[in-house]
Structure formats: structure tokens, C-alpha cells
Design an enzyme around this catalytic site. Structure first.
Site, PDB file in Angstrom:
ATOM      1  N   PRO A  99      55.264  -9.231   8.349  1.00 31.22           N
ATOM      2  CA  PRO A  99      56.012  -9.694   7.166  1.00 31.22           C
ATOM      3  C   PRO A  99      55.688  -8.815   5.955  1.00 31.22           C
ATOM      4  CG  PRO A  99      54.892 -11.525   8.260  1.00 31.22           C
ATOM      5  CD  PRO A  99      54.392 -10.271   8.906  1.00 31.22           C
ATOM      6  N   GLY A 103      50.587  -9.638   1.757  1.00 32.54           N
ATOM      7  CA  GLY A 103      49.142  -9.427   1.871  1.00 32.54           C
ATOM      8  C   GLY A 103      48.668  -9.102   3.274  1.00 32.54           C
ATOM      9  N   LEU A 104      49.604  -8.781   4.179  1.00 30.75           N
ATOM     10  CA  LEU A 104      49.192  -8.440   5.545  1.00 30.75           C
ATOM     11  C   LEU A 104      49.160  -6.931   5.779  1.00 30.75           C
ATOM     12  CD1 LEU A 104      51.015 -11.218   7.616  1.00 30.75           C
ATOM     13  CD2 LEU A 104      48.593 -11.058   7.048  1.00 30.75           C
ATOM     14  N   GLY A 105      49.337  -6.169   4.724  1.00 31.11           N
ATOM     15  CA  GLY A 105      49.182  -4.720   4.841  1.00 31.11           C
ATOM     16  C   GLY A 105      50.380  -4.021   5.462  1.00 31.11           C
ATOM     17  N   SER A 106      51.569  -4.617   5.316  1.00 33.81           N
ATOM     18  CA  SER A 106      52.759  -4.024   5.918  1.00 33.81           C
ATOM     19  C   SER A 106      52.974  -2.565   5.487  1.00 33.81           C
ATOM     20  CB  SER A 106      53.963  -4.892   5.558  1.00 33.81           C
ATOM     21  OG  SER A 106      55.135  -4.156   5.584  1.00 33.81           O
ATOM     22  N   ALA A 109      50.465  -0.247   7.033  1.00 36.36           N
ATOM     23  CA  ALA A 109      50.672  -0.120   8.482  1.00 36.36           C
ATOM     24  C   ALA A 109      51.858   0.799   8.779  1.00 36.36           C
ATOM     25  CB  ALA A 109      50.883  -1.499   9.106  1.00 36.36           C
ATOM     26  N   ASP A 150      42.613  -1.614   2.561  1.00 32.81           N
ATOM     27  CA  ASP A 150      43.762  -1.787   3.461  1.00 32.81           C
ATOM     28  C   ASP A 150      43.941  -0.576   4.383  1.00 32.81           C
ATOM     29  OD1 ASP A 150      44.215  -4.109   2.080  1.00 32.81           O
ATOM     30  OD2 ASP A 150      46.345  -3.750   1.740  1.00 32.81           O
TER      31      ASP A 150
END
Ligand code: PMV
Length: 315
Positions: A99, A103-106, A109, A150
Site C-alpha cells: 500500500p 508507512g510501509l516503505g512503498s 521498495a 527505510d
């Protein structure tokens, strides 16, 4: 055709304080990934063409990196600069189940996957440190002054105990633990919350420094628990860390509601994760309590709940 992928991440302890030199702990979430595929197939002379579900861009072979404002084009330009080749005519297809803006580091990544696929396609694969440094440069576009946590956890795809400016220290998870990652449903920009904490710090360093120090001590204690298998003890550290983040004003009513609902449903601990004021929170659960806690936080407003094992089989 060359593909490479990179995982999502969550910060377990130490966000914000890590910007001021305190330690933080982050882990990859390998079940959620961004994948980049490079093909030597592009309309002649158009340089790099990138394709993603919600994005289609073409950018030319000659780009002045200092004026580039797109993370994708900056990543490809930095790769070509780093290995000293002109921008090739290629198509990069991006496919991600991480997503975005939560805050998931999209962003990190996607950049990592592009950098890996492109360097491999160009015959100059780079090691994780070089990829991490390159992605750090791209992260500045999103975050302004990122600590570097991150890009490090994502490029190395290992749990890290991270101190800004120090070499990577990976940590061994002695006993896997079960986390829920829940989206509060409210978007928030990390750049903004980092800036707000900076203002607080500048106005009142004597009050803010002890909070940052206390967060740093929590991260250090957490490393001890993680590496010795005392994972149940992490729960109360998470709650303490959340309380200190509230004092830094980076929580929100939504995040606090989710933390409360998780604890009332039997979680071992919970806290916001990442920049705060929105985005994600994380919950430490047992196998037995997992479903009940997940239902409770959904009822309390979580728009998405991801279940993952840290240090073991991912669900
Ligand atoms: O919002 P995220 O998950 O990218 O995390 C940001 C973490 C901060 O400590 C707030 C900022 C940073 O650069 O470390």
C-alpha cells in the site's frame, strides 16, 4: 527481461528519535513486495519508459538529475550515473502489492526493485550497501531529511538495529513473533511530522531531548528482548514507545483508538509505526488472540489489517 523485487518494512521501535541519532529497530515484511521488470523494448530514442498500474511515464535519455522530481526517473538516472552508462531505451514495469503512503516503505521498495533490476540488466549488479545509498538519495524526494532506516532495512531485507550514520547492524530474532499491521485510514506525510517534531525540538530542546533519549533506551532494551527470545516482553515496550510518541505529538485520535481497541481485545502491545498522525500502527499478538484482535481493530476503524510473522513463516 530481468526482474527484481524488494519487500515492505515496518518500524518496530524508535521512529522520530532515530532522526536525532537514537537507535531504532525495523524489520522487512517479505510477504508484501514491489517488483520491477526491465525489458529492452521501448519506443526508439525515448529513453526509459516506466509502466505501473496507476502510473505511466516516459522520460528522455538526457535528464538533468538536479531538476528531476520523479522518484522513478531519479532512480534510473542515479543508476546510470553510478555505473557510468547513458540512459538506455528500455521499459520498466512496476508491480507492487505494498500500500502506498502508509508507512510501509512503498517508495523505497519500488526504488530498490528498479535499482536492482536495472543494474543487473546493465551487467553491473550492485551490492546491498550501494543500492541502499542510491535509494537514500531518492528517499530525500519524499522525506526531506530521512534517517536512512527505510532504505537500509529494505535494501538488505534483514531486521536491523539502525543508528543514523553507523554501519548496518542486523539482529537475529531468537523467537518469531506475530504482528498485525493496521492502517488507520488517514494519510499523513512523514515529511510533515518530522518537521513538526523538529519545531518542538528547536523551541524546547530541554523538554524534547529526554523523550528522544527514553525512546532510544526502549529500542536498545527491545533489541535485548528480540535477540534473547523474550518477545512477550516487547508488548509493554511498545506501549511505552507509543506514549512517548504521543508526547512528541505524532499520534492521532485514530491511532490511539486502534491501540486501545487492540489492548482491550487481548493484544500484548501496540503502537503507531512510522511517521504517525495517520498511516499504520502495529500490534503484538499471540496465535490465539490474533483473529479476535484483528476483528476488534477493524471494528475500531482500521481500513486494512495485515498479519505477519516476524522472523519466521509469514502469513
Ligand atoms: O513514515 P515512515 O514509515 O517512512 O517512517 C519514518 C520514520 C521517521 O523516523 C519518522 C523518519 C526517518 O527518516 O527515520
Amino acid at each position: 527481461m530481468i526482474s527484481a523485487s524488494a519487500p515492505a518494512k515496518v518500524i518496530l521501535f524508535g521512529e522520530h528519535a532515530v532522526v536525532y541519532g537514537q537507535p531504532a529497530i525495523a524489520v522487512p515484511v517479505s510477504s508484501l513486495r514491489a517488483t520491477a521488470t526491465v525489458e529492452y523494448r521501448s519506443p526508439d530514442g525515448l529513453g526509459v519508459r516506466s509502466v505501473a498500474a496507476d502510473l505511466a511515464q516516459t522520460f528522455p535519455t538526457q535528464v538533468d538529475v538536479s531538476t528531476v522530481d520523479s522518484a522513478l526517473s531519479l532512480t534510473t538516472q542515479l543508476v546510470c550515473q553510478k555505473i557510468g552508462v547513458p540512459t538506455p531505451d528500455i521499459t520498466i514495469t512496476i508491480d507492487s502489492d505494498i500500500p502506498i503512503a502508509s508507512g510501509l516503505g512503498s517508495g523505497a521498495a519500488v526504488s530498490t526493485a528498479i535499482a536492482r533490476a536495472l543494474t543487473t540488466a546493465l551487467g553491473h549488479p550492485l551490492d546491498s550497501e550501494a543500492i541502499s545509498q542510491l535509494v537514500y538519495e531518492v528517499e530525500k524526494l519524499h522525506h526531506g531529511t530521512p534517517s536512512g532506516i527505510d532504505n537500509t532495512v529494505i535494501a538488505y531485507e534483514q531486521p536491523v538495529y539502525f543508528v543514523r550514520g553507523h554501519p548496518i547492524e542486523s539482529i537475529t530474532i531468537a523467537k518469531p513473533f506475530h504482528l498485525l499491521i493496521a492502517d488507520s485510514g488517514r494519510g499523513a506525510l512523514t515529511r510533515v511530522t518530522v518537521g513538526e517534531v523538529r519545531k518542538l525540538y528547536e523551541v524546547n530542546p530541554d523538554q524534547i531531548q529526554p523523550i528522544l533519549d527514553a525512546i532510544g533506551r526502549i529500542a536498545t532494551q527491545a533489541r535485548e528482548f528480540i535477540t534473547t527470545g523474550m518477545t512477550d516482553m516487547l508488548g509493554s515496550l511498545m506501549l511505552d514507545n507509543h506514549g512517548l510518541l504521543q508526547q512528541l505529538t505524532v499520534s492521532s485520535p485514530e491511532l490511539d483508538t486502534l491501540v486501545k481497541a487492540a489492548m482491550e481485545a487481548g493484544a500484548l502491545g501496540a503502537k503507531l509505526s512510522g511517521g504517525g498522525r495517520g498511516g499504520n500502527m502495529i500490534v503484538l499478538v499471540t496465535e490465539q488472540s490474533s483473529d479476535e484482535v484483528a476483528d476488534a481493530i477493524r471494528r475500531a476503524g482500521a481500513v486494512r489489517v495485515i498479519s505477519t510473522m516476524v522472523g519466521g513463516r509469514e502469513c
